[in-house]
Design an enzyme around this catalytic site. Structure first.
Site, PDB file in Angstrom:
ATOM      1  N   ASN A   9      19.584  32.954-104.469  1.00 43.01           N
ATOM      2  CA  ASN A   9      18.965  32.077-103.471  1.00 43.01           C
ATOM      3  C   ASN A   9      20.064  31.689-102.486  1.00 43.01           C
ATOM      4  O   ASN A   9      20.907  30.849-102.802  1.00 43.01           O
ATOM      5  CB  ASN A   9      18.388  30.829-104.164  1.00 43.01           C
ATOM      6  CG  ASN A   9      17.936  29.783-103.158  1.00 43.01           C
ATOM      7  OD1 ASN A   9      17.707  30.088-101.981  1.00 43.01           O
ATOM      8  ND2 ASN A   9      17.809  28.532-103.613  1.00 43.01           N
ATOM      9  N   TRP A  10      20.011  32.323-101.336  1.00 44.31           N
ATOM     10  CA  TRP A  10      21.073  32.056-100.347  1.00 44.31           C
ATOM     11  C   TRP A  10      20.933  30.680 -99.702  1.00 44.31           C
ATOM     12  O   TRP A  10      21.827  30.243 -98.978  1.00 44.31           O
ATOM     13  CB  TRP A  10      21.039  33.115 -99.238  1.00 44.31           C
ATOM     14  CG  TRP A  10      21.647  34.427 -99.602  1.00 44.31           C
ATOM     15  CD1 TRP A  10      22.252  34.757-100.785  1.00 44.31           C
ATOM     16  CD2 TRP A  10      21.724  35.593 -98.762  1.00 44.31           C
ATOM     17  NE1 TRP A  10      22.697  36.051-100.731  1.00 44.31           N
ATOM     18  CE2 TRP A  10      22.392  36.589 -99.512  1.00 44.31           C
ATOM     19  CE3 TRP A  10      21.296  35.885 -97.474  1.00 44.31           C
ATOM     20  CZ2 TRP A  10      22.629  37.865 -98.983  1.00 44.31           C
ATOM     21  CZ3 TRP A  10      21.538  37.154 -96.958  1.00 44.31           C
ATOM     22  CH2 TRP A  10      22.202  38.130 -97.702  1.00 44.31           C
ATOM     23  N   LYS A  11      19.801  30.037 -99.880  1.00 39.98           N
ATOM     24  CA  LYS A  11      19.505  28.784 -99.165  1.00 39.98           C
ATOM     25  C   LYS A  11      19.676  29.033 -97.657  1.00 39.98           C
ATOM     26  O   LYS A  11      19.406  30.139 -97.203  1.00 39.98           O
ATOM     27  CB  LYS A  11      20.395  27.642 -99.662  1.00 39.98           C
ATOM     28  CG  LYS A  11      20.416  27.542-101.188  1.00 39.98           C
ATOM     29  CD  LYS A  11      21.062  26.293-101.649  1.00 39.98           C
ATOM     30  CE  LYS A  11      21.288  26.347-103.150  1.00 39.98           C
ATOM     31  NZ  LYS A  11      21.278  25.050-103.765  1.00 39.98           N
ATOM     32  N   HIS A 100      11.436  24.417-104.885  1.00 42.38           N
ATOM     33  CA  HIS A 100      12.864  24.182-105.122  1.00 42.38           C
ATOM     34  C   HIS A 100      13.141  22.685-104.983  1.00 42.38           C
ATOM     35  O   HIS A 100      12.522  22.002-104.161  1.00 42.38           O
ATOM     36  CB  HIS A 100      13.697  24.991-104.116  1.00 42.38           C
ATOM     37  CG  HIS A 100      15.149  25.005-104.468  1.00 42.38           C
ATOM     38  ND1 HIS A 100      15.979  23.946-104.165  1.00 42.38           N
ATOM     39  CD2 HIS A 100      15.913  25.927-105.110  1.00 42.38           C
ATOM     40  CE1 HIS A 100      17.203  24.230-104.619  1.00 42.38           C
ATOM     41  NE2 HIS A 100      17.188  25.423-105.184  1.00 42.38           N
ATOM     42  N   GLU A 102      15.347  21.113-103.539  1.00 42.76           N
ATOM     43  CA  GLU A 102      15.712  20.673-102.187  1.00 42.76           C
ATOM     44  C   GLU A 102      14.462  20.479-101.331  1.00 42.76           C
ATOM     45  O   GLU A 102      14.422  19.617-100.449  1.00 42.76           O
ATOM     46  CB  GLU A 102      16.692  21.682-101.561  1.00 42.76           C
ATOM     47  CG  GLU A 102      18.062  21.549-102.208  1.00 42.76           C
ATOM     48  CD  GLU A 102      18.873  22.827-102.282  1.00 42.76           C
ATOM     49  OE1 GLU A 102      18.545  23.793-101.575  1.00 42.76           O
ATOM     50  OE2 GLU A 102      19.836  22.861-103.073  1.00 42.76           O
ATOM     51  N   GLU A 171      15.547  24.287-113.287  1.00 45.98           N
ATOM     52  CA  GLU A 171      16.758  23.956-112.531  1.00 45.98           C
ATOM     53  C   GLU A 171      16.992  22.450-112.599  1.00 45.98           C
ATOM     54  O   GLU A 171      16.447  21.699-111.780  1.00 45.98           O
ATOM     55  CB  GLU A 171      16.590  24.366-111.064  1.00 45.98           C
ATOM     56  CG  GLU A 171      16.360  25.841-110.853  1.00 45.98           C
ATOM     57  CD  GLU A 171      16.873  26.293-109.485  1.00 45.98           C
ATOM     58  OE1 GLU A 171      17.732  27.167-109.464  1.00 45.98           O
ATOM     59  OE2 GLU A 171      16.443  25.737-108.465  1.00 45.98           O
ATOM     60  N   GLY A 177      24.275  23.079-107.479  1.00 49.49           N
ATOM     61  CA  GLY A 177      25.336  22.966-106.481  1.00 49.49           C
ATOM     62  C   GLY A 177      26.417  21.958-106.839  1.00 49.49           C
ATOM     63  O   GLY A 177      27.230  21.591-106.003  1.00 49.49           O
ATOM     64  N   SER A 216      24.307  25.962-111.011  1.00 47.96           N
ATOM     65  CA  SER A 216      25.738  26.267-111.175  1.00 47.96           C
ATOM     66  C   SER A 216      26.006  27.441-112.121  1.00 47.96           C
ATOM     67  O   SER A 216      26.993  27.423-112.865  1.00 47.96           O
ATOM     68  CB  SER A 216      26.504  25.016-111.622  1.00 47.96           C
ATOM     69  OG  SER A 216      26.409  24.017-110.617  1.00 47.96           O
ATOM     70  N   GLY A 237      22.241  30.074-106.920  1.00 48.92           N
ATOM     71  CA  GLY A 237      22.455  29.568-105.571  1.00 48.92           C
ATOM     72  C   GLY A 237      23.821  29.953-105.045  1.00 48.92           C
ATOM     73  O   GLY A 237      24.056  31.089-104.627  1.00 48.92           O
ATOM     74  N   GLY A 238      24.765  29.015-105.082  1.00 48.42           N
ATOM     75  CA  GLY A 238      26.086  29.201-104.487  1.00 48.42           C
ATOM     76  C   GLY A 238      26.754  30.518-104.845  1.00 48.42           C
ATOM     77  O   GLY A 238      27.297  31.215-103.975  1.00 48.42           O
TER      78      GLY A 238
HETATM   79  C1  PEP Z   1      19.667  26.909-106.517  1.00 43.85           C
HETATM   80  O1  PEP Z   1      19.806  26.474-105.390  1.00 43.85           O
HETATM   81  O2  PEP Z   1      18.573  27.388-106.879  1.00 43.85           O
HETATM   82  C2  PEP Z   1      20.809  26.848-107.423  1.00 43.85           C
HETATM   83  C3  PEP Z   1      20.634  27.117-108.676  1.00 43.85           C
HETATM   84  O3  PEP Z   1      22.022  26.510-106.850  1.00 43.85           O
HETATM   85  P1  PEP Z   1      23.466  26.615-107.527  1.00 43.85           P
HETATM   86  O4  PEP Z   1      23.522  27.906-108.305  1.00 43.85           O
HETATM   87  O5  PEP Z   1      24.419  26.592-106.389  1.00 43.85           O
HETATM   88  O6  PEP Z   1      23.604  25.440-108.432  1.00 43.85           O
END
Ligand code: PEP
Length: 252
Positions: A9-11, A100, A102, A171, A177, A216, A237-238
């Site tokens: 997930n590049w966001k 999500h 966010e 999540e 993040g 993470s 994500g990241g």
């Molecule tokens: C996400 O945004 O779905 C996520 C899991 O982010 P991260 O891996 O950066 O915690």
């Protein structure tokens, strides 16, 4: 047998030049060989779907696809700025993330709206990745399972046995993040709780639905997480922004 699925997930990150480099690196890495029976995808910002879709299509790896990060709960009409699931399907998406944290936090999306979005995604022939998870306060006050059960029960109410065609992403909001990954056992316990809740509704749905962990995930913790019996992959994500890290997680 549920396949291990890893979805990036590049966001709101990327650029035309950067995306091209990312796809090239990931495709070259995956061409060297990947563990059998796995599925991989990357969910990119909407403006990059056509570009990334074409680049990924050109590398002709059956196990690598692409997707979007949200879809409208509506079919079409006067919803300025929204993107219909049917449009994402036309752009070749396989997966669409819905709910999500966010979007729940910044756009106040409710479980009911998220379920309606998932329905649109299913009706358009794609797989929704339905995100659930508790906040730090909810976990610290001992309410994590209750909160996630509440989120799942709304999805069951609306989607019923169509949940078998969805992916669920657990999540925990406190792990997204932040670098604070849930321990493999904490994640496994919640995944088990979700699967048992689904089994109360339908054993078949419970055994078919893939439950991904997100929060993470990095190359150095993915192996332990993915080894858990109820963890069927990850939403990344990241770490998905770095093509080498994404490759390492896909190989974990
Ligand atoms: C996400 O945004 O779905 C996520 C899991 O982010 P991260 O891996 O950066 O915690």
């Amino acid at each position: 047998m549920r396949p291990l699925t890893v979805i990036g997930n590049w966001k709101m990150n990327g650029s035309l030049a950067g995306n091209a480099g990312w796809v090239k690196t990931v495709c070259r890495g995956m061409e060297q060989g990947m563990p059998a029976g796995r599925k991989f995808a990357v969910c990119v910002p909407t403006p990059y779907l056509a570009q990334c879709g074409k680049l990924i299509e050109d590398c002709s790896l059956a196990f690598l696809s692409w997707g979007a990060q949200d879809a409208s709960a509506h079919v079409s009409g006067a919803y300025t700025g929204e993107v219909a699931a049917s449009m994402l399907k036309e752009l070749g998406c396989t997966y669409v993330i819905v709910g999500h944290s966010e979007r729940r936090q910044y756009h106040h999306e409710t479980d009911e709206q998220i379920a309606e979005k998932a329905l649109q995604v299913l009706d358009s022939g794609m797989t929704p990745v339905i995100c659930v998870g508790e906040s730090a306060d909810e976990r610290n006050s001992g309410r994590a399972t209750e909160v996630v059960r509440g989120q799942i029960s709304k999805q069951v109410m609306v989607l019923q046995d169509r949940l078998a065609d969805c992916l669920i992403a657990y999540e925990p909001v406190w792990a997204i993040g932040t670098g604070k990954v849930a321990s493999a056992q904490i994640a496994q316990d919640m995944h088990r709780a979700i699967r048992l809740q689904l089994a109360e509704f339908d054993e078949d749905v419970a055994s078919h639905v893939g439950i991904l962990y997100g929060g993470s995930v990095k190359p150095d913790n993915a192996v332990e997480l993915f080894a858990m019996p109820d963890i069927d992959g990850g939403l990344i994500g990241g770490a998905s922004l770095d093509p080498q890290d994404f490759l390492s997680i896909c190989q974990a």
